[in-house]
Design a protein around this motif. Sequence first.
Motif, short mmCIF file in Angstrom:
data_model
loop_
_atom_site.label_atom_id
_atom_site.label_comp_id
_atom_site.label_asym_id
_atom_site.label_seq_id
_atom_site.Cartn_x
_atom_site.Cartn_y
_atom_site.Cartn_z
N LEU A 20 0.85 -1.19 0.00
CA LEU A 20 0.00 0.00 0.00
C LEU A 20 0.88 1.23 0.00
O LEU A 20 1.82 1.33 0.79
N SER A 21 0.61 2.14 -0.92
CA SER A 21 1.34 3.39 -1.01
C SER A 21 0.51 4.39 -1.79
O SER A 21 -0.44 4.02 -2.50
N GLN A 22 0.88 5.66 -1.67
CA GLN A 22 0.21 6.69 -2.46
C GLN A 22 0.39 6.42 -3.95
O GLN A 22 -0.54 6.62 -4.72
N GLN A 23 1.57 5.96 -4.34
CA GLN A 23 1.79 5.68 -5.76
C GLN A 23 0.85 4.57 -6.26
O GLN A 23 0.29 4.67 -7.34
N LEU A 24 0.69 3.52 -5.48
CA LEU A 24 -0.21 2.43 -5.85
C LEU A 24 -1.63 2.95 -6.01
O LEU A 24 -2.35 2.56 -6.93
N LEU A 25 -2.03 3.87 -5.13
CA LEU A 25 -3.38 4.44 -5.18
C LEU A 25 -3.55 5.41 -6.34
O LEU A 25 -4.50 5.32 -7.11
N LYS A 26 -2.63 6.38 -6.44
CA LYS A 26 -2.78 7.47 -7.41
C LYS A 26 -2.48 7.08 -8.85
O LYS A 26 -3.02 7.68 -9.78
N SER A 27 -1.64 6.07 -9.03
CA SER A 27 -1.27 5.65 -10.39
C SER A 27 -2.36 4.86 -11.09
O SER A 27 -2.30 4.66 -12.30
N GLY A 28 -3.32 4.38 -10.32
CA GLY A 28 -4.34 3.51 -10.89
C GLY A 28 -3.96 2.05 -10.85
O GLY A 28 -4.74 1.18 -11.26
N LEU A 30 -3.61 0.03 -8.26
CA LEU A 30 -4.46 -0.78 -7.39
C LEU A 30 -5.80 -1.07 -8.06
O LEU A 30 -6.28 -2.20 -8.03
N ALA A 31 -6.37 -0.08 -8.70
CA ALA A 31 -7.63 -0.30 -9.42
C ALA A 31 -7.44 -1.36 -10.50
O ALA A 31 -8.30 -2.23 -10.70
N SER A 32 -6.30 -1.33 -11.16
CA SER A 32 -5.99 -2.33 -12.19
C SER A 32 -5.86 -3.73 -11.58
O SER A 32 -6.38 -4.71 -12.14
N LEU A 33 -5.19 -3.82 -10.44
CA LEU A 33 -5.06 -5.13 -9.78
C LEU A 33 -6.42 -5.68 -9.34
O LEU A 33 -6.66 -6.88 -9.44
N ILE A 34 -7.30 -4.80 -8.90
CA ILE A 34 -8.65 -5.23 -8.52
C ILE A 34 -9.38 -5.77 -9.74
O ILE A 34 -10.03 -6.81 -9.68
N SER A 35 -9.23 -5.08 -10.87
CA SER A 35 -9.90 -5.56 -12.09
C SER A 35 -9.29 -6.87 -12.59
O SER A 35 -9.95 -7.64 -13.28
N GLU A 36 -8.04 -7.15 -12.18
CA GLU A 36 -7.39 -8.42 -12.54
C GLU A 36 -7.81 -9.55 -11.60
O GLU A 36 -7.45 -10.70 -11.84
N GLY A 37 -8.53 -9.21 -10.52
CA GLY A 37 -9.05 -10.26 -9.64
C GLY A 37 -8.50 -10.26 -8.23
O GLY A 37 -8.86 -11.15 -7.45
N ILE A 38 -7.66 -9.30 -7.87
CA ILE A 38 -7.18 -9.22 -6.49
C ILE A 38 -8.38 -8.95 -5.59
O ILE A 38 -9.21 -8.10 -5.88
N SER A 39 -8.50 -9.69 -4.48
CA SER A 39 -9.70 -9.65 -3.65
C SER A 39 -9.57 -8.82 -2.39
O SER A 39 -10.57 -8.55 -1.71
N GLY A 40 -8.35 -8.43 -2.00
CA GLY A 40 -8.16 -7.67 -0.78
C GLY A 40 -6.74 -7.18 -0.68
O GLY A 40 -5.89 -7.48 -1.53
N LEU A 41 -6.48 -6.42 0.36
CA LEU A 41 -5.17 -5.81 0.54
C LEU A 41 -4.83 -5.77 2.02
O LEU A 41 -5.71 -5.53 2.85
N VAL A 81 -4.33 5.73 8.08
CA VAL A 81 -5.80 5.72 7.96
C VAL A 81 -6.22 6.28 6.60
O VAL A 81 -7.12 5.75 5.96
N GLY A 82 -5.54 7.33 6.14
CA GLY A 82 -5.86 7.90 4.83
C GLY A 82 -5.67 6.91 3.70
O GLY A 82 -6.53 6.76 2.83
N ASP A 83 -4.53 6.22 3.70
CA ASP A 83 -4.26 5.26 2.64
C ASP A 83 -5.19 4.05 2.72
O ASP A 83 -5.69 3.57 1.70
N VAL A 84 -5.43 3.55 3.93
CA VAL A 84 -6.32 2.40 4.09
C VAL A 84 -7.73 2.77 3.64
O VAL A 84 -8.40 1.99 2.95
N THR A 85 -8.18 3.96 3.99
CA THR A 85 -9.52 4.41 3.58
C THR A 85 -9.62 4.54 2.06
O THR A 85 -10.61 4.11 1.46
N ALA A 86 -8.60 5.13 1.44
CA ALA A 86 -8.61 5.28 -0.02
C ALA A 86 -8.63 3.91 -0.72
O ALA A 86 -9.34 3.72 -1.70
N ALA A 87 -7.86 2.97 -0.17
CA ALA A 87 -7.86 1.62 -0.76
C ALA A 87 -9.22 0.95 -0.56
O ALA A 87 -9.74 0.31 -1.48
#
Length: 141
Positions: A20-28, A30-41, A81-87
């Motif tokens: 988990l990082s701002q880069q993972l969140l802001k770059s898209g 994480l959203a891509s990994l979710i669309s690939e089937g990742i179920s949680g973090l 908390v900010g990063d966890v909430t965004a994820a």
Amino acid sequence: MNLNIAALNKLGQSIWIDDLSQQLLKSGRLASLISEGISGLTSNPTIFKNAIAGSADYDQVIEAGRLAGQGPEETLEDLMVGDVTAAADLFRPLYDSSGAGDGYVSCCAVRVVDVVFVGVGGHLAQLGHHARQAVEGLHGE
């Protein structure tokens, strides 16, 4: 969807990412990994340390905390908390569509006495007394 992940999901296996990082969140990413089937973090203090030390993404929030008189622990808590909430916001559609079976985001933070598990899903479930008090403190309850 990633075919390997889809095959594992079909067998009932949920695949989580441990990052988990701002880069993972802001770059898209994480959203891509979710669309690939990742179920949680899940994340932990070491992952946050590496995210903070490895980029300037957190510098403004850290400086704002310093100027507001926050101590390092309080500032770190705000960042986590900010990063966890965004994820969790990104995982929310999966949480809803799976009937709360998937789509969780968690972070373990070690404090002086307590181990705090912050699980972001539908509710705080089955937390020990000290952990529950700490999480409720995060929410001002």
